[in-house]
Design a protein around this motif. Structure first.
Motif, PDB file in Angstrom:
ATOM      1  N   SER A 113      52.372  24.989  53.040  1.00 19.62           N
ATOM      2  CA  SER A 113      51.390  25.309  52.015  1.00 19.62           C
ATOM      3  C   SER A 113      50.875  24.036  51.365  1.00 19.62           C
ATOM      4  O   SER A 113      51.651  23.116  51.100  1.00 19.62           O
ATOM      5  N   PRO A 114      49.571  23.999  51.061  1.00 12.91           N
ATOM      6  CA  PRO A 114      48.590  25.033  51.370  1.00 12.91           C
ATOM      7  C   PRO A 114      47.984  24.838  52.750  1.00 12.91           C
ATOM      8  O   PRO A 114      48.313  23.881  53.422  1.00 12.91           O
ATOM      9  N   SER A 115      47.132  25.753  53.142  1.00 15.36           N
ATOM     10  CA  SER A 115      46.237  25.677  54.290  1.00 15.36           C
ATOM     11  C   SER A 115      46.713  26.435  55.501  1.00 15.36           C
ATOM     12  O   SER A 115      45.896  27.068  56.135  1.00 15.36           O
ATOM     13  N   MET A 116      47.968  26.409  55.874  1.00 14.38           N
ATOM     14  CA  MET A 116      48.310  26.911  57.194  1.00 14.38           C
ATOM     15  C   MET A 116      48.726  28.373  57.157  1.00 14.38           C
ATOM     16  O   MET A 116      49.886  28.707  57.010  1.00 14.38           O
TER      17      MET A 116
ATOM     18  N   ASN B 126      22.708  35.130  47.874  1.00 12.92           N
ATOM     19  CA  ASN B 126      22.541  35.114  46.429  1.00 12.92           C
ATOM     20  C   ASN B 126      23.815  35.475  45.673  1.00 12.92           C
ATOM     21  O   ASN B 126      23.843  35.365  44.444  1.00 12.92           O
ATOM     22  N   SER B 127      24.859  35.907  46.393  1.00 10.07           N
ATOM     23  CA  SER B 127      26.116  36.213  45.705  1.00 10.07           C
ATOM     24  C   SER B 127      26.763  34.906  45.246  1.00 10.07           C
ATOM     25  O   SER B 127      26.583  33.855  45.867  1.00 10.07           O
ATOM     26  N   PRO B 128      27.525  34.943  44.164  1.00 14.05           N
ATOM     27  CA  PRO B 128      28.052  33.703  43.577  1.00 14.05           C
ATOM     28  C   PRO B 128      28.971  32.953  44.535  1.00 14.05           C
ATOM     29  O   PRO B 128      29.648  33.550  45.380  1.00 14.05           O
ATOM     30  N   TRP B 129      28.992  31.642  44.391  1.00  8.71           N
ATOM     31  CA  TRP B 129      29.984  30.850  45.098  1.00  8.71           C
ATOM     32  C   TRP B 129      31.376  31.179  44.552  1.00  8.71           C
ATOM     33  O   TRP B 129      31.558  31.338  43.356  1.00  8.71           O
ATOM     34  N   VAL B 130      32.338  31.265  45.455  1.00  7.31           N
ATOM     35  CA  VAL B 130      33.753  31.300  45.050  1.00  7.31           C
ATOM     36  C   VAL B 130      34.319  29.901  45.223  1.00  7.31           C
ATOM     37  O   VAL B 130      34.821  29.285  44.293  1.00  7.31           O
ATOM     38  N   VAL B 131      34.239  29.390  46.437  1.00  3.79           N
ATOM     39  CA  VAL B 131      34.494  27.988  46.725  1.00  3.79           C
ATOM     40  C   VAL B 131      33.720  27.690  48.005  1.00  3.79           C
ATOM     41  O   VAL B 131      33.820  28.432  48.984  1.00  3.79           O
TER      42      VAL B 131
ATOM     43  N   GLY C  21      57.188  21.757  45.891  1.00  2.00           N
ATOM     44  CA  GLY C  21      56.523  20.947  46.905  1.00  2.00           C
ATOM     45  C   GLY C  21      55.072  21.310  47.147  1.00  2.00           C
ATOM     46  O   GLY C  21      54.406  20.678  47.958  1.00  2.00           O
ATOM     47  N   TYR C  22      54.562  22.294  46.441  1.00  2.00           N
ATOM     48  CA  TYR C  22      53.172  22.730  46.644  1.00  2.00           C
ATOM     49  C   TYR C  22      52.251  21.749  45.950  1.00  2.00           C
ATOM     50  O   TYR C  22      52.170  21.696  44.728  1.00  2.00           O
ATOM     51  N   TRP C  23      51.538  20.969  46.740  1.00  2.94           N
ATOM     52  CA  TRP C  23      50.763  19.861  46.187  1.00  2.94           C
ATOM     53  C   TRP C  23      49.311  20.200  45.936  1.00  2.94           C
ATOM     54  O   TRP C  23      48.569  19.415  45.358  1.00  2.94           O
TER      55      TRP C  23
ATOM     56  N   GLY D   6      42.942  21.405  43.041  1.00  2.00           N
ATOM     57  CA  GLY D   6      41.967  22.485  43.014  1.00  2.00           C
ATOM     58  C   GLY D   6      42.215  23.628  43.970  1.00  2.00           C
ATOM     59  O   GLY D   6      41.421  24.560  44.030  1.00  2.00           O
ATOM     60  N   ASP D   7      43.303  23.600  44.710  1.00  2.00           N
ATOM     61  CA  ASP D   7      43.607  24.694  45.636  1.00  2.00           C
ATOM     62  C   ASP D   7      44.341  25.794  44.859  1.00  2.00           C
ATOM     63  O   ASP D   7      45.563  25.877  44.876  1.00  2.00           O
ATOM     64  N   LEU D   8      43.582  26.637  44.188  1.00  2.00           N
ATOM     65  CA  LEU D   8      44.164  27.584  43.248  1.00  2.00           C
ATOM     66  C   LEU D   8      44.374  28.977  43.832  1.00  2.00           C
ATOM     67  O   LEU D   8      45.220  29.720  43.348  1.00  2.00           O
ATOM     68  N   ARG D   9      43.588  29.358  44.815  1.00  2.00           N
ATOM     69  CA  ARG D   9      43.653  30.719  45.344  1.00  2.00           C
ATOM     70  C   ARG D   9      43.473  30.683  46.860  1.00  2.00           C
ATOM     71  O   ARG D   9      43.117  29.656  47.438  1.00  2.00           O
ATOM     72  N   ALA D  10      43.678  31.822  47.490  1.00  2.00           N
ATOM     73  CA  ALA D  10      43.556  31.901  48.948  1.00  2.00           C
ATOM     74  C   ALA D  10      42.183  31.438  49.427  1.00  2.00           C
ATOM     75  O   ALA D  10      42.065  30.794  50.470  1.00  2.00           O
TER      76      ALA D  10
END
Length: 376
Positions: free
Chosen positions: A361-364, A181-186, A117-119, A124-128
């Motif tokens: 999941s995800p988000s909450m 200046n640190s890289p974007w993660v998301v 059921g994890y949609w 693109g919701d791959l990591r925390a």
């Protein structure tokens, strides 16, 4: 070292620190971020047997980063009912070693289990970092919070870490420019908005008031606890992305401890990402809702700041990562007066919080724990 080996060593050191013997410990709680899992060997050979500990009970507990809070509530239940004299609570992680091994192996042989059921993953919701970023993005959209203000949290905690020789980022100060200046993660999270990954273990021992008075160390009292779930309301309501379940947890914990916000000398706020710190500063009342960005931008939480000292060991962002155990251990050091150059003067009351554990999941990341620790 395996998780079991690290848990065993942390337990041994905690027992020694308390002036006890392994044979004195009659209860053991193994803190896991999912309530289980981790080192598979621990199921067939736990750290308790590894130490020759004859505990009368052993079980795992935990949800996301809410480890110390849940373990404390469980252990005090056994103690209050006379079912144990001394309960050891220990958590261990080997995330850094696993990450390094993954880098060497690439993705060969890795299994990517999908939750039923994890949609989110196809979108693109791959990591925390991705579903935690929704909270920061919503706060920015609603209140005008900036990335630089989130960076102020990261910089403040790195400043605390540079006063803590045990911190992973000790001796490595950063600036707002470094953050930007640190890289974007998301988006809106840069790498310096994200917590560390670590190897290590933390253990603590809980007992009754009468027994604590006879032990080696000055007792630290569990004066109040409270819990809340953001899932108490519909998770898709946008307000749930700009606050955490602080209100019910705060109300119960503060009432039990008989304190107000002004009584707190130091706060160890769960900081898997910078946005969670911002939300808690507002939800507890140090800043008005929507004004947390300006509060941290003023340096209020940093060493020498005019506000509440936050995550004085560096937190998950700059010390190391083992859920709320990191802040819990730092609170104990502050209350003992053993925090060295980062010691908060006359610290008598500490707030520690936990967070995480998706129910939807995800988000909450739903759970919030408040624990008030005090010293005479």
């Amino acid at each position: 070292m395996s998780q079991r080996m690290m848990a065993s060593e942390a337990t041994r050191l905690a027992v020694e620190d308390a002036g006890l013997k392994i044979s004195d410990i009659d209860g053991a709680i193994d803190l896991r971020r999912t309530g289980g899992g981790g080192d598979r060997a621990s199921y067939s050979d736990t750290f308790t047997r590894f130490l020759g500990m004859q505990a009368q009970f052993y079980f795992t507990i935990g949800r996301g980063g809410a480890l110390a809070g849940l373990a404390t509530a469980a252990a005090t239940g056994f103690l209050d009912r006379g079912l144990a004299n001394y309960v050891v609570c220990v958590g261990a992680v080997d995330d850094w070693s696993k990450a390094e091994q993954t880098k060497k192996q690439g993705h060969r042989g890795m299994q990517h289990a999908e939750k039923e059921g994890y949609w989110g993953k196809p979108l693109g919701d791959l990591r925390a970092a991705s579903h935690h970023s929704w909270m920061a993005a919503r706060h920015m959209a609603q209140y005008g919070t900036t990335s630089e203000q989130l960076g102020a949290i990261s910089v403040a905690q790195r400043t605390w870490a540079c006063l803590n020789p045990d911190a992973k980022m000790y001796g490595r100060p950063i600036t707002i420019e470094d953050h930007q200046n640190s890289p974007w993660v998301v988006e809106p999270y840069h790498r310096l908005d994200c917590s560390l990954i670590s190897d290590g273990a933390i253990a603590f021992i809980l007992t009754t008031e009468e027994r604590a008075k006879d032990l080696k160390q000055q007792p630290i009292w569990v004066s109040g606890q409270g819990f809340g779930e953001i899932a108490a309301s519909y998770w898709w309501e946008k307000k749930n992305l700009t606050h955490m379940a602080v209100a019910p947890a705060k109300e119960k914990a503060f009432a039990q401890a008989g304190i107000t916000l002004n009584d707190i000398d130091v706060a160890q706020l769960y900081d898997c990402f910078t946005g969670e710190v911002l939300l808690q500063l507002e939800d507890y009342g140090w800043a008005e809702k929507g004004q947390g960005g300006k509060y941290v931008e003023s340096g209020a939480t940093a060493p020498g700041g005019h506000g509440i000292p936050v995550n004085t060991g560096g937190g998950l962002l700059s010390n190391w990562h083992l859920g709320d155990l990191v802040g819990y251990a730092e609170a104990v050091q502050q209350l003992r007066g053993t925090a060295g150059d980062r010691q908060v003067k006359d610290a008598k009351v500490a707030l520690t919080t936990g967070h995480g554990g998706e129910l939807v999941s995800p988000s909450m990341c739903s759970i919030h724990t408040s624990t008030i620790l005090t010293v005479d």
